[in-house]
Write a protein that holds these residues in place. Sequence first.
Motif, PDB file in Angstrom:
ATOM      1  N   VAL A   1     -50.375 -34.350  13.809  1.00 46.00           N
ATOM      2  CA  VAL A   1     -49.887 -33.614  15.057  1.00 46.00           C
ATOM      3  C   VAL A   1     -51.023 -33.824  16.034  1.00 46.00           C
ATOM      4  CG1 VAL A   1     -49.620 -31.363  15.872  1.00 46.00           C
ATOM      5  CG2 VAL A   1     -48.701 -31.800  13.622  1.00 46.00           C
ATOM      6  N   LEU A   2     -50.723 -34.528  17.110  1.00 46.57           N
ATOM      7  CA  LEU A   2     -51.591 -34.995  18.267  1.00 46.57           C
ATOM      8  C   LEU A   2     -51.867 -34.064  18.933  1.00 46.57           C
ATOM      9  CD1 LEU A   2     -50.043 -38.537  18.697  1.00 46.57           C
ATOM     10  CD2 LEU A   2     -51.979 -38.229  17.372  1.00 46.57           C
ATOM     11  N   LYS A   3     -53.159 -33.548  19.283  1.00 45.63           N
ATOM     12  CA  LYS A   3     -53.293 -32.453  20.336  1.00 45.63           C
ATOM     13  C   LYS A   3     -54.129 -33.105  21.645  1.00 45.63           C
ATOM     14  CE  LYS A   3     -56.531 -30.156  18.062  1.00 45.63           C
ATOM     15  NZ  LYS A   3     -57.199 -29.076  17.219  1.00 45.63           N
ATOM     16  N   HIS A   4     -53.717 -32.813  22.814  1.00 44.43           N
ATOM     17  CA  HIS A   4     -52.940 -31.628  23.084  1.00 44.43           C
ATOM     18  C   HIS A   4     -52.035 -32.482  24.332  1.00 44.43           C
ATOM     19  CE1 HIS A   4     -56.928 -29.752  21.928  1.00 44.43           C
ATOM     20  NE2 HIS A   4     -55.974 -28.747  21.576  1.00 44.43           N
ATOM     21  N   PHE A   5     -50.700 -32.027  24.337  1.00 48.37           N
ATOM     22  CA  PHE A   5     -49.807 -32.597  25.114  1.00 48.37           C
ATOM     23  C   PHE A   5     -49.186 -31.388  26.266  1.00 48.37           C
ATOM     24  CE2 PHE A   5     -45.221 -33.720  26.080  1.00 48.37           C
ATOM     25  CZ  PHE A   5     -45.445 -34.906  26.103  1.00 48.37           C
ATOM     26  N   ALA A   6     -49.787 -31.836  27.524  1.00 44.09           N
ATOM     27  CA  ALA A   6     -50.564 -32.729  28.139  1.00 44.09           C
ATOM     28  C   ALA A   6     -51.356 -32.450  29.115  1.00 44.09           C
ATOM     29  CB  ALA A   6     -49.308 -33.904  28.442  1.00 44.09           C
ATOM     30  N   GLY A   7     -52.249 -33.344  29.405  1.00 42.90           N
ATOM     31  CA  GLY A   7     -53.070 -33.034  30.725  1.00 42.90           C
ATOM     32  C   GLY A   7     -54.261 -32.147  30.594  1.00 42.90           C
ATOM     33  N   GLN A   8     -54.484 -31.679  29.374  1.00 38.90           N
ATOM     34  CA  GLN A   8     -55.745 -30.588  29.275  1.00 38.90           C
ATOM     35  C   GLN A   8     -57.013 -30.814  29.549  1.00 38.90           C
ATOM     36  OE1 GLN A   8     -55.578 -27.158  26.133  1.00 38.90           O
ATOM     37  NE2 GLN A   8     -57.071 -28.665  25.303  1.00 38.90           N
ATOM     38  N   GLY A   9     -57.265 -32.323  29.417  1.00 40.97           N
ATOM     39  CA  GLY A   9     -58.599 -32.805  30.059  1.00 40.97           C
ATOM     40  C   GLY A   9     -58.848 -32.835  31.316  1.00 40.97           C
TER      41      GLY A   9
ATOM     42  N   THR B   1     -54.299 -27.146  35.721  1.00 40.91           N
ATOM     43  CA  THR B   1     -54.314 -28.437  36.076  1.00 40.91           C
ATOM     44  C   THR B   1     -53.388 -28.618  37.297  1.00 40.91           C
ATOM     45  OG1 THR B   1     -52.272 -29.058  34.825  1.00 40.91           O
ATOM     46  CG2 THR B   1     -54.693 -29.196  33.929  1.00 40.91           C
ATOM     47  N   GLU B   2     -53.981 -29.392  38.235  1.00 38.30           N
ATOM     48  CA  GLU B   2     -53.159 -29.712  39.544  1.00 38.30           C
ATOM     49  C   GLU B   2     -52.911 -30.998  39.516  1.00 38.30           C
ATOM     50  OE1 GLU B   2     -55.932 -28.351  42.539  1.00 38.30           O
ATOM     51  OE2 GLU B   2     -55.264 -26.275  42.496  1.00 38.30           O
ATOM     52  N   LEU B   3     -52.199 -31.551  38.460  1.00 41.27           N
ATOM     53  CA  LEU B   3     -51.681 -32.942  38.253  1.00 41.27           C
ATOM     54  C   LEU B   3     -50.444 -32.933  38.822  1.00 41.27           C
ATOM     55  CD1 LEU B   3     -52.629 -33.331  34.514  1.00 41.27           C
ATOM     56  CD2 LEU B   3     -53.759 -34.585  36.470  1.00 41.27           C
ATOM     57  N   GLY B   4     -50.601 -34.243  39.634  1.00 44.58           N
ATOM     58  CA  GLY B   4     -49.211 -34.547  40.048  1.00 44.58           C
ATOM     59  C   GLY B   4     -48.117 -35.342  38.893  1.00 44.58           C
ATOM     60  N   ALA B   5     -46.831 -35.385  38.879  1.00 44.81           N
ATOM     61  CA  ALA B   5     -46.181 -36.357  38.213  1.00 44.81           C
ATOM     62  C   ALA B   5     -46.791 -37.706  37.889  1.00 44.81           C
ATOM     63  CB  ALA B   5     -44.676 -36.162  38.582  1.00 44.81           C
TER      64      ALA B   5
ATOM     65  N   ASN C   1     -52.651 -25.740  29.006  1.00 47.62           N
ATOM     66  CA  ASN C   1     -52.563 -25.729  30.477  1.00 47.62           C
ATOM     67  C   ASN C   1     -51.133 -25.641  30.952  1.00 47.62           C
ATOM     68  OD1 ASN C   1     -53.032 -28.685  29.169  1.00 47.62           O
ATOM     69  ND2 ASN C   1     -51.896 -29.014  31.099  1.00 47.62           N
ATOM     70  N   GLU C   2     -50.997 -25.446  32.063  1.00 49.24           N
ATOM     71  CA  GLU C   2     -49.824 -25.366  32.958  1.00 49.24           C
ATOM     72  C   GLU C   2     -49.717 -26.850  33.298  1.00 49.24           C
ATOM     73  OE1 GLU C   2     -49.704 -23.903  36.859  1.00 49.24           O
ATOM     74  OE2 GLU C   2     -51.016 -22.498  36.290  1.00 49.24           O
ATOM     75  N   PHE C   3     -48.218 -27.021  33.672  1.00 48.64           N
ATOM     76  CA  PHE C   3     -47.904 -28.274  34.462  1.00 48.64           C
ATOM     77  C   PHE C   3     -46.942 -27.730  35.696  1.00 48.64           C
ATOM     78  CE2 PHE C   3     -45.250 -32.037  35.328  1.00 48.64           C
ATOM     79  CZ  PHE C   3     -46.089 -32.794  36.076  1.00 48.64           C
TER      80      PHE C   3
ATOM     81  N   LEU D   1     -45.621 -24.190  34.971  1.00 43.09           N
ATOM     82  CA  LEU D   1     -45.201 -23.773  33.830  1.00 43.09           C
ATOM     83  C   LEU D   1     -46.207 -24.045  32.687  1.00 43.09           C
ATOM     84  CD1 LEU D   1     -41.329 -24.242  33.091  1.00 43.09           C
ATOM     85  CD2 LEU D   1     -42.677 -22.283  32.986  1.00 43.09           C
ATOM     86  N   PRO D   2     -46.879 -23.099  31.835  1.00 43.93           N
ATOM     87  CA  PRO D   2     -47.476 -23.786  30.539  1.00 43.93           C
ATOM     88  C   PRO D   2     -46.634 -24.843  29.654  1.00 43.93           C
ATOM     89  CG  PRO D   2     -47.460 -21.257  30.836  1.00 43.93           C
ATOM     90  CD  PRO D   2     -46.527 -21.817  31.731  1.00 43.93           C
ATOM     91  N   CYS D   3     -47.356 -25.523  29.082  1.00 38.73           N
ATOM     92  CA  CYS D   3     -46.928 -26.582  28.583  1.00 38.73           C
ATOM     93  C   CYS D   3     -45.845 -26.293  27.213  1.00 38.73           C
ATOM     94  CB  CYS D   3     -47.876 -27.746  28.106  1.00 38.73           C
ATOM     95  SG  CYS D   3     -48.771 -28.583  29.177  1.00 38.73           S
ATOM     96  N   ALA D   4     -46.069 -25.273  26.520  1.00 42.65           N
ATOM     97  CA  ALA D   4     -45.319 -24.671  25.633  1.00 42.65           C
ATOM     98  C   ALA D   4     -44.092 -24.145  25.882  1.00 42.65           C
ATOM     99  CB  ALA D   4     -45.908 -23.656  24.735  1.00 42.65           C
ATOM    100  N   ALA D   5     -43.791 -24.019  27.354  1.00 45.27           N
ATOM    101  CA  ALA D   5     -42.606 -23.450  27.899  1.00 45.27           C
ATOM    102  C   ALA D   5     -41.748 -24.414  28.810  1.00 45.27           C
ATOM    103  CB  ALA D   5     -42.910 -22.209  28.641  1.00 45.27           C
ATOM    104  N   SER D   6     -42.320 -25.713  28.758  1.00 48.01           N
ATOM    105  CA  SER D   6     -41.793 -26.813  29.761  1.00 48.01           C
ATOM    106  C   SER D   6     -40.888 -27.727  29.132  1.00 48.01           C
ATOM    107  CB  SER D   6     -43.007 -27.728  30.131  1.00 48.01           C
ATOM    108  OG  SER D   6     -42.562 -28.612  31.078  1.00 48.01           O
ATOM    109  N   ARG D   7     -39.560 -27.190  29.332  1.00 47.50           N
ATOM    110  CA  ARG D   7     -38.457 -28.110  28.782  1.00 47.50           C
ATOM    111  C   ARG D   7     -38.715 -29.538  29.632  1.00 47.50           C
ATOM    112  NH1 ARG D   7     -33.691 -28.047  26.614  1.00 47.50           N
ATOM    113  NH2 ARG D   7     -32.116 -29.575  27.295  1.00 47.50           N
ATOM    114  N   HIS D   8     -39.127 -29.943  30.879  1.00 51.98           N
ATOM    115  CA  HIS D   8     -39.434 -30.968  31.119  1.00 51.98           C
ATOM    116  C   HIS D   8     -40.235 -31.937  30.267  1.00 51.98           C
ATOM    117  CE1 HIS D   8     -39.924 -34.421  34.021  1.00 51.98           C
ATOM    118  NE2 HIS D   8     -41.438 -34.154  33.931  1.00 51.98           N
ATOM    119  N   LEU D   9     -41.226 -31.476  29.921  1.00 49.81           N
ATOM    120  CA  LEU D   9     -42.174 -32.013  28.939  1.00 49.81           C
ATOM    121  C   LEU D   9     -41.616 -32.405  27.483  1.00 49.81           C
ATOM    122  CD1 LEU D   9     -45.829 -30.688  29.949  1.00 49.81           C
ATOM    123  CD2 LEU D   9     -44.936 -33.144  30.308  1.00 49.81           C
ATOM    124  N   LEU D  10     -41.286 -31.156  27.167  1.00 47.73           N
ATOM    125  CA  LEU D  10     -41.026 -31.098  25.386  1.00 47.73           C
ATOM    126  C   LEU D  10     -39.681 -31.691  25.060  1.00 47.73           C
ATOM    127  CD1 LEU D  10     -42.629 -27.599  24.620  1.00 47.73           C
ATOM    128  CD2 LEU D  10     -43.613 -29.894  24.816  1.00 47.73           C
TER     129      LEU D  10
END
Length: 754
Positions: free
Chosen positions: A211-219, A230-234, A261-263, A266-275
């Motif tokens: 199980v790969l940690k962490h998806f995504a952008g936490q660094g 995080t303030e990452l653009g797509a 983190n959020e993207f 939305l926190p990643c665990a709630a991001s339908r776009h990511l997951l």
Amino acid sequence: MNEPLYRDPAAPVRERVRDLLARMTLTEKVGQLNQRMYGWHAYERTGSGHRLTDAFRSEVAAYDGMGALYGLQRADPWSGVTFADGITAADAAGVADAVQRHMAEQTRLGIPVLLVEEVPHGHQALDGTVLPVNLAVGSTWDPDLYEEAAAAAAAELRARGGHLALVSALDLVRDPRWGRAEECFGEDPYLAARFTEALVRGMRRSGVGVVLKHFAGQGSSIGGRNSAATELGARELHEIHLAAARAGVREGAAGVMAAYNEFDGLPCAASRHLLTELLRERWGFDGIVMADGGALDRLTRLAGDPAAAGALALAAGTDLSLWDDCFPRLGEAVERGLVAEKTVDTAVERVLALKFRLGLFERPYVGKPEQRSDVRELSERVARESIVLLEHDGVTLPISPSPHRIAVVGPGADSLPGQIGDYTAPQRPGSGVVTVLDGIRAGAAPGSEVTYARGCELVGGDLSGVPEAVALAASADVAVLVLGGSSAREADTRFEANGAAVVATGNPVGMTCGEGVDLADLRLPDGQSALLDSVAATGTPVVVVLVQGRPHALPDLTGKAKGVLCAWYPGPWGGRAVADVLFGTASPAGRLPVSVPRSAAQLPVFYNAKDHGYRGYVDQSATARHSFGHGLSYSTVEYAAPRLAHATVTAGEPGTTCSVTVTNSGARPVRETVQLYVRRVSGGTSWPRVRELRGFVRLDLEPGGSAEAVFAVDGEVLASVTRDLDFAVEPGEFSIETGPSSDRTRGAALTVTR
């Protein structure tokens, strides 16, 4: 009586899953999506061994099953597990089998439980072999070696009954103030992707799912602050932070862990776009998505209550919880109409499919396994290959084999906790660990005199120990000054509910790195800086060894140090690896996987920034002290200009090769890491980066020897992220560059036409 279809090992996994799912109640389904129990609460040690606790039995009974059990064998100050009450290697298989036997005999359907363990750099368990941290792994630039180490660590885990390894692989060190920098392979997406592939391949060879940690952008959290926004653009997300995940998915990772983190709000665990849209629909991933510890509880601030928060995460694509109060209420969420039972079924199907693929139904028990014995050897090999020679005067190092008076000073010289990193179990006394001091004493020439003084503490400004260290250094032929940091947790360390350290301003616990230990100032602490100045003032040649988990900002050491070595937490036997390099038994072969800053004020300093031609600050340089890819040897190496087989290619068929002749012009053998970079000069649909790593190869060169490094320059090398966030080779002018580091390259022009 005929066995049900799901018990038939010859039946396709999809059919077995459907058959089993059709037999399950909603309560049983919800149980398969939960991982809310700390594994060390599932057993207790008795005079005759271990027994399963009533708390474990109650947890299983509540759902007539259990999806996963986290950390059955975890041991550390957070869990409070020690050799006095924990599970040792001798007991591990028996306890794991007892857990599975309970699932088989005391639940209606007898579904095995996934045993999930932390394996950040070796299994975090009593008697688990510790590997160097990931930042050290990245410094080897040797994915093949890491694959072997990962396979050995996974075999050790599997022999103890574990099925899933949680491994940080997807985060990048974009801000070294972040305390979890040590868990990253480096700052570069290409390098991280190659090591992630090696990780997944190695562990799969030993029958363990990753199980790969962490998806995504936490660094890339703001200010290097743990679990912050995080303030990452797509585009930044796709160009930098998804490469390792994409590579791991291609290699067959069993799962990914949604980051805190959020993207885009939305926190990643709630991001339908990511997951769902990206991970599953676009990439075709069919494994599980696990929430990070307690992450779903944070969603109640958005959703209003735990049941609604659980429904939000489930609908987004999270399959398996971790210690939260939300997924246990998914049955309520279905009854309230917050989420459809079909959505629950989809997640359950993924969890069950993983259990079938791992063979849990056919082989739920370990029995008496044979454990591999090469993990320790591989740990030491990784440590040796990871050590980076940052600076040297060409004279002092390696220390000659004649007798010497060697003064070893510094808070990192004789500290096992300070060289093994975060997420590490207690080490068994008498297990043969080697500190830097131990390594120097054993490796020094016969007749040498090795003296030692701590000099100062790791943190703070107490200088009371400096005079003793200065006196020893003044009477020595050479002084080895061991500085840096530590992620060692202590018995009185306070923790968040998810295990992150709670460290107040002033850092009273003596940690300078690790989860929850972020720094605003990257300079070495005051005491260490004063010790360096005082020892250097003696006039004795000084060699600095940095044992650390993040790149500390380094001052100009010209005139103070004759040599500087970097050893990212090199593990229990790392002291011998450091000594081998100091004495020349091993040639320094490590290369930086991350840029080393001059100060925190100049951040960021990663090498692959967008290419806007910035000239620098007025008050200090904007360049790194040491650039990504940097690393010296005890020899001199010369690079010819790179040569392309074709100077023009088409975007549709972009194949050519790049060759470069590399010559060892010195007197010692060398292992050289030849690096390939691509720089887009013009063209494309988005602004280019300064340069981007696209390949590397390691060459062993004898004195006077030459070799050709040959790289394929194809679509994988030339592709970039397009306007629709896909990958394609776009027409334009490129510079194909080779060299020993990101700041010392020579290029050849390549034109890509339509």
